[in-house]
Design a protein around this motif. Sequence first.
Motif: not given
Length: 172
Positions: A47-55
Motif C-alpha cells: 500500500t501507499g504511493s511509494h510501495a511499488l506494489g511491495g517492491k
Amino acid sequence: MRTKSFLAATMLAAALLAAPAPATAAVSTADLALRWAPIHYQDVDATGSHALGGKSDHISAVDFDGDLNGRNNWDNTGSAPLAAHAYYSVVETSTHWYITYLFFHPRDWIDHPFFETEHENDGEGVLLAIERDGSTYGVLRGAVTVAHSDFYSYAPAGSTWGSGRESVDGTL
C-alpha cells in the motif's frame, strides 16, 4: 664473513616468520556466519504511493542497480531487479565471536503521514554474541537488532546473560 652469517640468519628468520602457519581445524568466518545466519522474514507492504506494489520492501544488494551511487537508488528501485542479499561481518576476541548481519533496502518509505521520514539507503540488521566455549561454533548468548532508532535485545532460554544497563526484550 660475520656480516654474511648475520644476513643469512636474518633471512632465515624472516623466511620462518613469513611461512604460513600450519592448517588448523578452526572454523572459518564464512562457516560461522552461515551456521548462525538468521532466517529472514520480510513483511512486504504493497500500500501507499511509494510501495511499488511491495517492491520497496524488498532487501537487495547495495549495488542492485549496477552502481554504487546511493543518490539514485530511490528512482532506480522500480526499474532494477531486487535479488535478496545479506551482508555479514565476523569480529572475534579470545572469548567471543560477534557476527553482524546487514539487510539493505534501497527505499525506506511510509504509507502513513506524520510518523517518520522517507529516505534512500536503509540498513537494518542484527548483532549476535557467540561465546567461544570450545565447540566448533560456540554458544549463542545474545542478540541485538535495530529498526530505525530502536534497539531490541534478546537472549536464548537459559542464557547466562540478562538485563543490566540494557533490558532484554525477549527470548530467542
